[in-house]
Design an enzyme around this catalytic site. Structure first.
Site, PDB file in Angstrom:
ATOM      1  CB  SER B  15      19.203  37.047 -12.096  1.00 52.13           C
ATOM      2  OG  SER B  15      20.105  36.378 -11.263  1.00 52.13           O
ATOM      3  NE  ARG B  38      15.054  28.381  -9.666  1.00 55.80           N
ATOM      4  CZ  ARG B  38      14.552  29.609  -9.874  1.00 55.80           C
ATOM      5  NH1 ARG B  38      14.501  30.491  -8.895  1.00 55.80           N
ATOM      6  NH2 ARG B  38      14.079  29.934 -11.058  1.00 55.80           N
ATOM      7  CG  HIS B  41      18.736  33.461  -8.922  1.00 55.70           C
ATOM      8  ND1 HIS B  41      18.706  34.712  -9.478  1.00 55.70           N
ATOM      9  CD2 HIS B  41      17.542  33.316  -8.283  1.00 55.70           C
ATOM     10  CE1 HIS B  41      17.549  35.297  -9.187  1.00 55.70           C
ATOM     11  NE2 HIS B  41      16.832  34.478  -8.455  1.00 55.70           N
TER      12      HIS B  41
END
Lengths: 207, 207
Positions: B15, B38, B41
């Site tokens: 990812s 993050r 994500h």
């Protein structure tokens, strides 16, 4: 002292008005609209107008379960945390997440699967009918497998895994099943959205 | 059996690679980039590349608190639920949310303020230095008031309230303070994002 709206209910009401103004044209029923608006409210992201998919009959199925008092399976603690507990208990419903239980960690390790997958297996064993996925594509794939094997008989699914690996595919796969569901198409989604969808459904019968 | 990546760590790694590929040009340091990635994500939303604001020195301040073992205040249970507990306990840090405590509900009612505001007052009384807001603009406004009154001395703030009423304004207001902070500009944000930011910081010193 700064001047700002301090009542949560007033904030929510005004927020929904702004969303309505900014959404422009749409083709939702009133109940569908209340799901979509709550997702937009939760994310600040108007694009959800285009990617929330509500299957025909799905809201009726969800409300039927909620009215009789059902167990809601969630794939994360975060989705569980986002569901309104006061309203949940008013409806005599409860949440099970399983994913952080020691027995689930052990099963996952023994079988070489994710804890999310082991948790879904557990939910199916326990006869859960209301499934909420906000994070784990693997859990959604696993549910589809269990349905195809005739082991799982979900009566309502929220499919909102998020991300760049497997999330979109997992939602496409679950949509192939002829079952009542609400999904978020594409990469977007998340536990907050999954919880918002559940809350919007509960509010239809409690507010 | 469908074929899909089943290891959570492999999913995360792949990812982050995809996010890197799709982000295009950016002007982040390596540590800033790990925060931004993050958040992307967690949301599946590449737009966060443009709206995560990381003040100079903010990451250092956050890591200093995390390394000494700090209490992290969160404005929602959902943000608390999203923070990685294993890593948190490894760092000897803990989370306090306050918002659902009975005493907070009582104070809020007596004073005619939101529970979120009462919870911030409580956190300040308890000497919390690490503040995380993923939902309540009123809480962020309240923190600013307490700073201006000389009552609160936050050493790190995550400002990620979401929504259409007050959220953007609350983040603009907090940015006027000369304090270490990470904020999400505009309407977007949320508890999931607030938690993701905290996790990204913790992982910098534990992974």
């Amino acid at each position: 002292m700064m001047d700002y709206i301090k009542s949560p209910m007033d904030i929510e009401k005004r927020s929904f008005e702004i969303i309505e103004e900014e959404m422009g044209k749409y083709d939702f029923s009133e109940r569908e609209l209340s799901v979509v608006k709550r997702v937009i409210h939760t994310t600040g992201d108007l694009q959800y107008k285009e990617i929330v998919y509500i299957r025909e009959g799905a809201i009726d199925s969800a409300l039927k379960l909620l009215k009789k008092g059902t167990t809601i399976y969630t794939d994360t603690n975060m989705a569980a945390a986002g569901i309104n507990k006061k309203v949940l208990s008013k409806l005599n419903c409860k949440i099970e997440c399983f994913v952080n239980r020691e027995e689930i960690a052990k099963i996952a390790k023994d079988k070489g699967i994710t804890r999310s997958m082991a948790a879904v297996e557990k939910a199916v064993e326990e006869g859960v009918e209301f499934f909420v996925f906000g994070n784990a594509p693997t859990a959604l794939f696993k549910l589809k497998e269990l349905v195809l094997q005739g082991k799982a008989k979900p009566k309502f699914i929220v499919g909102a895994p998020v991300g760049f690996v497997g999330a979109e595919e997992s939602k496409k796969e679950i949509e192939k099943l002829n079952l009542p569901m609400i999904t978020i198409r594409g990469r977007k989604g998340g536990s907050n959205i999954a919880a918002a969808i559940v809350n919007s459904l509960m509010y239809m019968i409690t507010r």
